[in-house]
Design an enzyme around this catalytic site. Structure first.
Site, mmCIF file in Angstrom:
data_model
loop_
_atom_site.group_PDB
_atom_site.id
_atom_site.type_symbol
_atom_site.label_atom_id
_atom_site.label_comp_id
_atom_site.label_asym_id
_atom_site.label_seq_id
_atom_site.Cartn_x
_atom_site.Cartn_y
_atom_site.Cartn_z
ATOM 1 N N ARG A 125 0.688 -1.257 -0.063
ATOM 2 C CA ARG A 125 0.046 -0.206 0.092
ATOM 3 C C ARG A 125 0.978 1.151 -0.068
ATOM 4 O O ARG A 125 0.581 2.496 0.488
ATOM 5 C CB ARG A 125 -1.069 0.014 1.186
ATOM 6 N N LYS A 147 2.377 11.024 -11.828
ATOM 7 C CA LYS A 147 1.604 10.470 -12.591
ATOM 8 C C LYS A 147 2.354 9.125 -12.879
ATOM 9 O O LYS A 147 3.332 9.089 -13.470
ATOM 10 C CB LYS A 147 1.191 10.894 -13.725
ATOM 11 N N GLU A 189 8.479 17.195 -25.935
ATOM 12 C CA GLU A 189 7.580 17.578 -24.575
ATOM 13 C C GLU A 189 8.258 19.039 -24.145
ATOM 14 O O GLU A 189 7.467 19.586 -23.347
ATOM 15 C CB GLU A 189 7.792 16.575 -23.488
ATOM 16 N N LYS A 231 6.525 22.607 -15.215
ATOM 17 C CA LYS A 231 5.595 21.640 -14.665
ATOM 18 C C LYS A 231 5.176 21.624 -13.397
ATOM 19 O O LYS A 231 4.166 21.190 -12.554
ATOM 20 C CB LYS A 231 6.353 20.321 -15.137
ATOM 21 N N GLU A 241 -5.052 16.666 -11.393
ATOM 22 C CA GLU A 241 -5.708 17.117 -12.520
ATOM 23 C C GLU A 241 -7.268 17.444 -12.364
ATOM 24 O O GLU A 241 -7.999 16.706 -13.288
ATOM 25 C CB GLU A 241 -5.341 15.975 -13.640
ATOM 26 N N ARG A 245 -4.013 21.175 -14.771
ATOM 27 C CA ARG A 245 -2.863 20.049 -15.202
ATOM 28 C C ARG A 245 -3.186 19.449 -16.424
ATOM 29 O O ARG A 245 -2.081 19.264 -17.018
ATOM 30 C CB ARG A 245 -2.886 18.952 -14.092
ATOM 31 N N ASN A 249 -1.312 18.128 -21.362
ATOM 32 C CA ASN A 249 -1.496 17.071 -22.266
ATOM 33 C C ASN A 249 -1.820 17.745 -23.615
ATOM 34 O O ASN A 249 -2.517 16.958 -24.441
ATOM 35 C CB ASN A 249 -2.926 16.608 -21.937
ATOM 36 N N HIS A 252 -1.657 15.565 -26.548
ATOM 37 C CA HIS A 252 -1.482 13.958 -26.307
ATOM 38 C C HIS A 252 -2.929 13.411 -26.763
ATOM 39 O O HIS A 252 -2.840 12.133 -26.814
ATOM 40 C CB HIS A 252 -1.630 13.880 -24.715
ATOM 41 N N HIS A 256 -1.918 10.091 -28.098
ATOM 42 C CA HIS A 256 -2.272 9.005 -27.607
ATOM 43 C C HIS A 256 -3.147 7.909 -28.520
ATOM 44 O O HIS A 256 -3.009 6.830 -28.554
ATOM 45 C CB HIS A 256 -3.115 9.018 -26.422
ATOM 46 N N HIS A 269 6.304 7.773 -27.787
ATOM 47 C CA HIS A 269 5.254 8.788 -27.324
ATOM 48 C C HIS A 269 5.562 10.179 -27.598
ATOM 49 O O HIS A 269 4.543 10.757 -28.051
ATOM 50 C CB HIS A 269 5.402 8.677 -25.981
HETATM 51 P P1 NAD Z 1 11.323 4.919 -22.785
HETATM 52 O O1 NAD Z 1 11.108 4.922 -21.431
HETATM 53 O O2 NAD Z 1 10.849 3.843 -23.492
HETATM 54 O O3 NAD Z 1 12.760 5.401 -23.363
HETATM 55 C C1 NAD Z 1 13.124 5.480 -24.372
HETATM 56 C C2 NAD Z 1 14.158 4.339 -25.067
HETATM 57 O O4 NAD Z 1 15.366 4.817 -24.441
HETATM 58 C C3 NAD Z 1 14.006 3.034 -24.481
HETATM 59 O O5 NAD Z 1 14.543 2.282 -25.325
HETATM 60 C C4 NAD Z 1 15.180 2.979 -23.417
HETATM 61 O O6 NAD Z 1 15.469 1.662 -22.902
HETATM 62 C C5 NAD Z 1 16.091 4.035 -23.834
HETATM 63 N N1 NAD Z 1 17.086 4.590 -22.706
HETATM 64 C C6 NAD Z 1 16.690 5.382 -21.826
HETATM 65 N N2 NAD Z 1 17.605 5.884 -21.255
HETATM 66 C C7 NAD Z 1 18.699 5.822 -22.045
HETATM 67 C C8 NAD Z 1 20.085 6.312 -22.144
HETATM 68 N N3 NAD Z 1 20.439 7.243 -21.307
HETATM 69 N N4 NAD Z 1 20.841 5.693 -22.871
HETATM 70 C C9 NAD Z 1 20.232 4.955 -23.890
HETATM 71 N N5 NAD Z 1 19.062 4.444 -23.958
HETATM 72 C C10 NAD Z 1 18.467 4.987 -23.095
HETATM 73 O O7 NAD Z 1 10.620 6.348 -23.354
HETATM 74 P P2 NAD Z 1 10.312 7.854 -22.963
HETATM 75 O O8 NAD Z 1 10.235 8.648 -23.979
HETATM 76 O O9 NAD Z 1 11.496 8.021 -21.859
HETATM 77 O O10 NAD Z 1 9.159 7.641 -21.892
HETATM 78 C C11 NAD Z 1 7.751 7.539 -22.677
HETATM 79 C C12 NAD Z 1 6.751 7.195 -21.627
HETATM 80 O O11 NAD Z 1 6.444 8.189 -20.427
HETATM 81 C C13 NAD Z 1 5.425 6.806 -22.025
HETATM 82 O O12 NAD Z 1 4.901 5.514 -21.526
HETATM 83 C C14 NAD Z 1 4.564 7.732 -21.695
HETATM 84 O O13 NAD Z 1 3.122 7.274 -21.524
HETATM 85 C C15 NAD Z 1 5.236 8.320 -20.243
HETATM 86 N N6 NAD Z 1 5.096 9.415 -19.886
HETATM 87 C C16 NAD Z 1 4.697 9.849 -18.555
HETATM 88 C C17 NAD Z 1 4.316 10.798 -18.082
HETATM 89 C C18 NAD Z 1 3.973 11.185 -16.957
HETATM 90 O O14 NAD Z 1 3.668 12.319 -16.269
HETATM 91 N N7 NAD Z 1 4.101 10.146 -15.901
HETATM 92 C C19 NAD Z 1 4.442 12.129 -18.962
HETATM 93 C C20 NAD Z 1 4.951 11.904 -20.300
HETATM 94 C C21 NAD Z 1 5.202 10.683 -20.659
HETATM 95 N N1 GLY Z 2 2.276 14.656 -18.569
HETATM 96 C C1 GLY Z 2 1.100 15.193 -18.288
HETATM 97 C C2 GLY Z 2 1.129 15.261 -16.845
HETATM 98 O O1 GLY Z 2 2.063 15.117 -16.109
HETATM 99 O O2 GLY Z 2 0.219 15.693 -16.388
#
Ligand code: NAD
Ligand code: GLY
Length: 373
Positions: A125, A147, A189, A231, A241, A245, A249, A252, A256, A269
């Site tokens: 939890r 998030k 982003e 942010k 949100e 917030r 998006n 997005h 999405h 993404h």
């Molecule tokens: P990812 O986590 O898939 O990383 C991208 C690629 O880069 C992967 O293949 C990873 O293994 C590689 N990688 C990571 N760091 C590296 C490094 N330093 N050197 C070499 N390779 C490296 O993708 P991302 O773009 O980082 O994140 C996308 C995800 O984030 C999506 O799932 C999206 O929904 C999520 N997201 C969440 C929020 C939130 O607020 N929580 C906001 C935006 C996006």
């Molecule tokens: N990436 C959108 C949020 O964090 O709200």
């Protein structure tokens, strides 16, 4: 900005407040974690790409704080942001008898960060966790704000929780190993923050796109810092949100739909968000909120960042209908009505519905038969 100076952005959420540290040579320095609580166990969550690059160095930095430091290595890719991968984290926690003081460290991009956060929110939890983002996208966005989620085949990030980390460690040096395509995805982003909140930052991003694309440390450092400041300002006012917030998006809703419609992992993404911003800007123009010059400026910058600006076909028979169906399961939709984040004059975002016929026109004009044109 001097790339060697430590930058700290605070995120103000009362008892859940925390610091985002930004600089090179950070993640493998034990002092970086001085305010993170020690415990018997820590679990580093990473993936098959990032763990070989950085996990041993993080493990070494944490040695003085934890008696047992375990690592779980997940498969790499958006298509693995699933229950099965989440279970691998729980398996590692339980197999190692990790107690509720165990600290999780998310070492990787947004996929690792979102899943580690969700595991931390639900294991016993709730256990503490630290974000160590290693992609530009994760440093400017996903590691900040709490998030956490996994995907469902019918909708992206549909299962998750709001759960804040104890700290975010943005080590700019980790960006040196990032593939070019991933750097571009992160720039989507970065670009997003200007039109929704800060046109001075948008102007800076236009002026510095070359420096960002060539990984100039000072430019990357400033982009991470300013993005995190914006942010933090938004999340500090609306953590869960209920309103404001949602502006984060921008792009997005269309993005999405592209990610889910093509199958997770086909477009990154950030690529979906980049192209989605172009589509949302066109919709804003059709609604009379921005002029053609603004749409052109934004599209040019997204293209300059190496991102697609033409949407893919998601269906051979009814492409617009397929986009609309996918967008109706967006988290912002209410009673089946899609709410778009639109630009209401440069630097200001609003949430608004739009007539289906108009959205269809936008999709028609922004998509081609060729997915990565
Ligand atoms: P990812 O986590 O898939 O990383 C991208 C690629 O880069 C992967 O293949 C990873 O293994 C590689 N990688 C990571 N760091 C590296 C490094 N330093 N050197 C070499 N390779 C490296 O993708 P991302 O773009 O980082 O994140 C996308 C995800 O984030 C999506 O799932 C999206 O929904 C999520 N997201 C969440 C929020 C939130 O607020 N929580 C906001 C935006 C996006
Ligand atoms: N990436 C959108 C949020 O964090 O709200």
């Amino acid at each position: 900005m001097n790339a060697t100076d430590l930058q700290t952005v605070s995120i103000d959420l009362q008892e859940r407040s925390y610091a985002i540290s930004i600089r090179g040579s950070l993640f493998d320095n034990p002092l970086t974690y001085s305010e993170v609580p020690g415990a018997t166990s820590a679990l580093i969550v990473s993936n098959v790409t990032v763990a070989p690059l950085y996990a041993a160095r993080l493990q070494k930095a944490l040695r003085g704080k934890y008696t047992h430091i375990h690592t779980v290595t997940l498969p790499d890719g958006e298509e693995y942001k699933t229950w099965d991968s989440l279970n691998l984290i729980f398996d590692a926690l339980l197999a190692n008898a990790c107690d509720r003081k165990t600290v999780l460290f998310a070492l990787g991009g947004g996929v690792v960060g979102d899943m580690t956060g969700f595991a931390a929110a639900s294991y016993m939890r709730g256990v503490p966790f630290v974000q160590v983002p290693t992609t530009l996208l994760a440093q400017v966005d996903s590691s900040v704000g709490g998030k956490t989620a996994i995907n469902h085949p019918l909708g992206k990030n549909m299962i998750g929780a709001f759960y804040q980390p104890l700290k975010v460690v943005c080590d700019l040096d980790t960006l040196k190993t990032l593939p070019e395509r991933e750097l571009s995805a992160g720039l989507a982003e970065v670009i997003k923050y200007g039109p929704i909140a800060d046109m001075a930052f948008f102007n800076w991003t236009e002026d510095n796109m070359h420096a960002l694309m060539t990984r100039d440390p000072a430019a990357l450092g400033y982009a991470v810092k300013r993005s995190c400041e914006i942010k933090a300002w938004v999340v500090g006012q609306d953590e869960r949100e209920s309103g404001l917030r949602a502006i984060l998006n921008f792009g997005h809703t269309f993005g999405h739909a592209i990610e889910a419609g093509l199958g997770y992992g086909e477009w990154l993404h950030g690529e979906g968000v980049g192209c989605g911003m172009v589509m949302a800007a066109h919709l804003s123009q059709r609604l009379g909120l921005v002029d053609a010059e603004f749409v052109h400026r934004l599209t040019s910058l997204i293209q300059l960042a190496g991102l697609p600006v033409v949407g893919p076909q998601l269906s051979d028979t009814d492409n617009e209908g397929r986009y609309l169906d996918l967008m109706r399961v967006d988290k912002k939709a209410e009673a089946g009505e899609i709410k778009f984040v639109l630009i209401d004059g440069p630097g200001r975002a609003i949430m608004r519905a739009a007539p289906d016929a108009m959205v269809r026109e936008v999709i028609k004009s922004c998509c081609s038969g060729n997915s990565q044109e």
